[in-house]
Write a protein that holds these residues in place. Structure first.
Motif, PDB file in Angstrom:
ATOM      1  N   PHE A 136       0.833  -1.208   0.000  1.00  0.00           N
ATOM      2  CA  PHE A 136       0.000   0.000   0.000  1.00  0.00           C
ATOM      3  C   PHE A 136       0.869   1.261   0.000  1.00  0.00           C
ATOM      4  O   PHE A 136       0.548   2.250  -0.649  1.00  0.00           O
ATOM      5  CB  PHE A 136      -0.947   0.003   1.202  1.00  0.00           C
ATOM      6  N   LEU A 185       2.160   1.681  -3.550  1.00  0.00           N
ATOM      7  CA  LEU A 185       1.099   2.186  -4.418  1.00  0.00           C
ATOM      8  C   LEU A 185       0.812   3.665  -4.150  1.00  0.00           C
ATOM      9  O   LEU A 185       0.570   4.435  -5.072  1.00  0.00           O
ATOM     10  CB  LEU A 185      -0.173   1.363  -4.207  1.00  0.00           C
ATOM     11  N   ARG A 186       0.867   4.034  -2.854  1.00  0.00           N
ATOM     12  CA  ARG A 186       0.594   5.435  -2.519  1.00  0.00           C
ATOM     13  C   ARG A 186       1.670   6.347  -3.106  1.00  0.00           C
ATOM     14  O   ARG A 186       1.376   7.425  -3.635  1.00  0.00           O
ATOM     15  CB  ARG A 186       0.537   5.585  -0.997  1.00  0.00           C
ATOM     16  N   TYR A 239       1.115   6.613  -6.753  1.00  0.00           N
ATOM     17  CA  TYR A 239      -0.054   7.467  -7.002  1.00  0.00           C
ATOM     18  C   TYR A 239       0.321   8.948  -6.874  1.00  0.00           C
ATOM     19  O   TYR A 239      -0.031   9.778  -7.722  1.00  0.00           O
ATOM     20  CB  TYR A 239      -1.164   7.103  -6.012  1.00  0.00           C
ATOM     21  N   ILE A 266      -1.377   1.724 -11.372  1.00  0.00           N
ATOM     22  CA  ILE A 266      -1.806   2.229 -10.055  1.00  0.00           C
ATOM     23  C   ILE A 266      -3.259   1.884  -9.773  1.00  0.00           C
ATOM     24  O   ILE A 266      -3.579   1.203  -8.793  1.00  0.00           O
ATOM     25  CB  ILE A 266      -1.586   3.757  -9.971  1.00  0.00           C
ATOM     26  N   THR A 325      -4.636  -1.032  -7.263  1.00  0.00           N
ATOM     27  CA  THR A 325      -5.335  -0.522  -6.078  1.00  0.00           C
ATOM     28  C   THR A 325      -6.726  -1.113  -5.970  1.00  0.00           C
ATOM     29  O   THR A 325      -7.191  -1.489  -4.880  1.00  0.00           O
ATOM     30  CB  THR A 325      -5.422   1.008  -6.150  1.00  0.00           C
ATOM     31  N   ASN A 326      -7.422  -1.215  -7.094  1.00  0.00           N
ATOM     32  CA  ASN A 326      -8.757  -1.804  -7.105  1.00  0.00           C
ATOM     33  C   ASN A 326      -8.731  -3.255  -6.629  1.00  0.00           C
ATOM     34  O   ASN A 326      -9.587  -3.698  -5.856  1.00  0.00           O
ATOM     35  CB  ASN A 326      -9.343  -1.702  -8.514  1.00  0.00           C
ATOM     36  N   LYS A 331      -6.495  -4.587  -4.633  1.00  0.00           N
ATOM     37  CA  LYS A 331      -6.222  -4.567  -3.196  1.00  0.00           C
ATOM     38  C   LYS A 331      -7.484  -4.247  -2.398  1.00  0.00           C
ATOM     39  O   LYS A 331      -7.755  -4.839  -1.348  1.00  0.00           O
ATOM     40  CB  LYS A 331      -5.142  -3.523  -2.890  1.00  0.00           C
TER      41      LYS A 331
END
Length: 602
Positions: free
Chosen positions: A14, A17-18, A21, A212, A216-217, A219
């Motif tokens: 996470f 990914l952040r 993003y 991204i 994320t979706n 996760k």
């Protein structure tokens, strides 16, 4: 341990990914910012192009105009015209010179750039000799003309001006064409730049979606699945907790009953089935002035020191300790104050063979006092209404007697005397004396007409024929006309909405009498000179307004004096209009006049 490492891995993913993003957002922001800066730079560089082209075009026009005016001046012989022409050419030269320097060297006030491309610099360098030759020749020509000398030289100068003017025009055309070409190149460059920026932005968005948003979706879907699983476990745990709480429910029944009484009532106590006090609340204790530390005391003794009231309360408890009871009690406290209680007696089972009574009370003393006061006021109001009805009835009887006496007087004094005179005149006719008999007959005809008129007047006052035959419009018109003739006052009637419908005879006669009374009051009491009666209607309402310009009156003062003649008149009008479901409104200003409005549903 396995679970811990999984959570740590999720946290790292996470975070990664952040960061991605944020990097993508930063990339888009930088791209947008750079594109805007680039676009603004290109736009600023293009702002002056159209104005420069315009000024270059003006230079062509001014050079042609300068040549034309010099040729005109060359043939002018009049000194006055020559001077005006010289001033005009000087003004053209100043504008032409300013525009040329602004286009060539730049001008901050006009927004013309000082920097130019090499091609434009070469073109301005090439046109400069022709410009200076034109400027020098024109200036010298004007000086010679002003002084009136060197005509031979002037002819040579004119030739120089004509030659250089043609060259200047051609070279200025090249400059304008090159400016236009450069502006077109800037527009094309701007278009290519914007397409490149658009392509780059779309590329960033596509990469962002692939690397991204889609991870994320995935996760988030995994996390939702875990949450749903945790919810199922929580529901199972809640059901287990509910089973445990049910096992303890019997042990907290007493606490719940006490908690309910404390939270939802102001006055409460607990007593045994025989009426002995178990517990009494603080508010209840203060109200009945009871010491809660006293034990082994009956509920009736707590509520009242009066033996009769105690016995009544104890009997209620004894008779209803199994099924409960609800009602109102009037008791006398130890301070000898009378209070009313709305009392509820509720049986409560504590254990299998043990029960008690929960008593919940509300102090309704103020409400009882209010109800008693309302009953007292209603009684007074009914008595007042009865008294008013008696007064109205007596006034109606009195008015009927007065009306009968008036009719009797009219018949006796008017019609009766005329009939007596008619009888004597008929008896005194001598048919032998034809001339006197003819005169007597003419007199008798006139007397008969007067008798007929008197009878019509009497019957008009009782029931106007226009009302029964033609309705309100004709009756009110006739009423105002007759009263105007009789009193000499200006009494006018207006049917504003052309109302001609017929109503129930009871409604028509009451409206007629109300209007008649309003006009008579204006004549009798208001000292008015003008009275206006207006009739109007809508789909559901008939309205009659009676206005006068009399002395008016204080409505509040008159309403307080109900027994006075004016007060009773207003009361009669209200009673009569209510009889036909209507309403009356009084508006009056002292020394200005009065308006009475009757509204009747139709």
């Amino acid at each position: 341990m396995k679970k811990k490492s999984k959570v740590s891995f999720d946290n790292i993913s996470f975070k990664k990914l952040r960061r991605l993003y944020l990097f993508a957002l930063l990339t888009i922001a930088v791209t947008v910012l750079l594109s805007q800066l680039l676009i603004q730079y290109n736009l600023n560089s293009q702002l002056s192009d159209s104005r420069i082209i315009n000024f270059s075009g003006k230079q062509r026009f001014l050079s042609q105009k300068l040549t034309k005016e010099i040729l005109i001046l060359n043939f002018v012989t009049d000194a006055k015209k020559s001077k005006a022409e010289i001033d005009k050419i000087n003004e053209i030269i100043q504008r032409w010179k300013f525009n040329q320097y602004a286009v060539e060297k730049g001008n901050d006030s006009l927004g013309f750039p000082k920097e130019k491309s090499k091609a434009l610099t070469d073109l301005f360098t090439a046109i400069k000799p022709n410009f200076e030759a034109l400027l020098q020749a024109s200036t010298t020509f004007l000086n010679n003309k002003k002084l009136g000398i060197n005509e031979q030289q002037n002819q040579e100068l004119v030739q120089i001006i004509i030659e250089n003017s043609a060259i200047f025009l051609n070279k200025m055309d090249e400059i304008v064409g090159h400016y236009d070409k450069e502006a077109l190149e800037k527009v094309r460059l701007q278009s290519r730049t914007e397409y490149a920026i658009l392509f780059f932005t779309l590329l960033i968005l596509v990469l962002e979606f692939i690397f991204i948003f889609r991870p994320t979706n995935e996760k988030i879907e995994t996390l939702i699945s875990k949450l749903l699983f945790s919810e199922k476990k929580a529901l199972k745990l809640a059901r287990n907790t509910e089973i445990i709480s049910e096992a303890k429910e019997n042990s907290v029944k007493e606490l719940k009953s006490l908690n309910y009484a404390m939270e939802n009532t102001l006055l409460y106590c607990r007593i045994a089935p025989d009426g002995t006090i178990i517990h009494i609340g603080d508010k209840f204790s203060k109200l009945i002035q009871y010491n809660p530390f006293h034990t082994e005391i009956k509920f009736g003794e707590v509520l009242s020191p009066i033996e009769k009231e105690q016995l009544f309360i104890d009997r209620i408890v004894l008779e209803n300790h199994r099924r409960g009871w609800q009602g109102e009690l009037n008791i006398t406290t130890r301070a000898e104050q009378s209070i009313w209680l709305d009392l509820s007696l509720i049986p409560v089972t504590i254990k299998k063979d043990e029960s008690e009574l929960l008593i919940i009370c509300f102090d309704i003393t103020e409400r009882k006092k209010a109800l008693q006061e309302v009953e007292r006021l209603n009684t007074i109001n009914i008595n007042n209404k009865l008294n008013q009805q008696k007064i109205i009835s007596s006034k109606i009887v009195e008015n009927q007697e007065n009306e009968q006496n008036r009719i009797a007087r009219e018949i006796h004094d008017g019609i009766g005397q005329m009939l007596t005179g008619l009888k004597f005149s008929l008896e005194s006719i001598n048919l032998d004396d034809k001339e006197k008999a003819a005169l007597k007959i003419e007199y008798l005809k006139k007397l008969s007409l007067d008798i007929i008129k008197g009878v019509r007047t009497a019957t008009f006052n009782l029931m106007p024929p226009e009302l029964s035959d033609h309705g309100l419009n004709s009756a009110l018109s006739k009423l105002t006309l007759e009263l105007s003739k009789l009193t000499g006052k200006n009494i006018l009637f207006y049917n504003k909405t052309d109302f001609s419908a017929r109503l129930d005879s009871l409604i028509e006669i009451n409206i007629y009498r109300l209007t008649q009374e309003a006009i008579n009051n204006a004549i009798k009491y208001a000292d008015s000179t003008h009275i206006i009666v207006q009739l109007s209607h809508s789909a559901t309402l008939l309205s009659i307004i009676v206005d006068d310009n009399g002395k008016g009156f204080d409505i509040n003062a008159v309403e307080k004096k109900r027994n006075s003649e004016s007060g009773m008149g207003m009361l009669f009008m209200k009673e009569r209009i209510q009889y036909i479901n209507g309403r009356v409104f009084f508006n009056s200003i002292p020394n200005e006049g009065t308006r009475i409005t009757f509204n009747v549903p139709i």
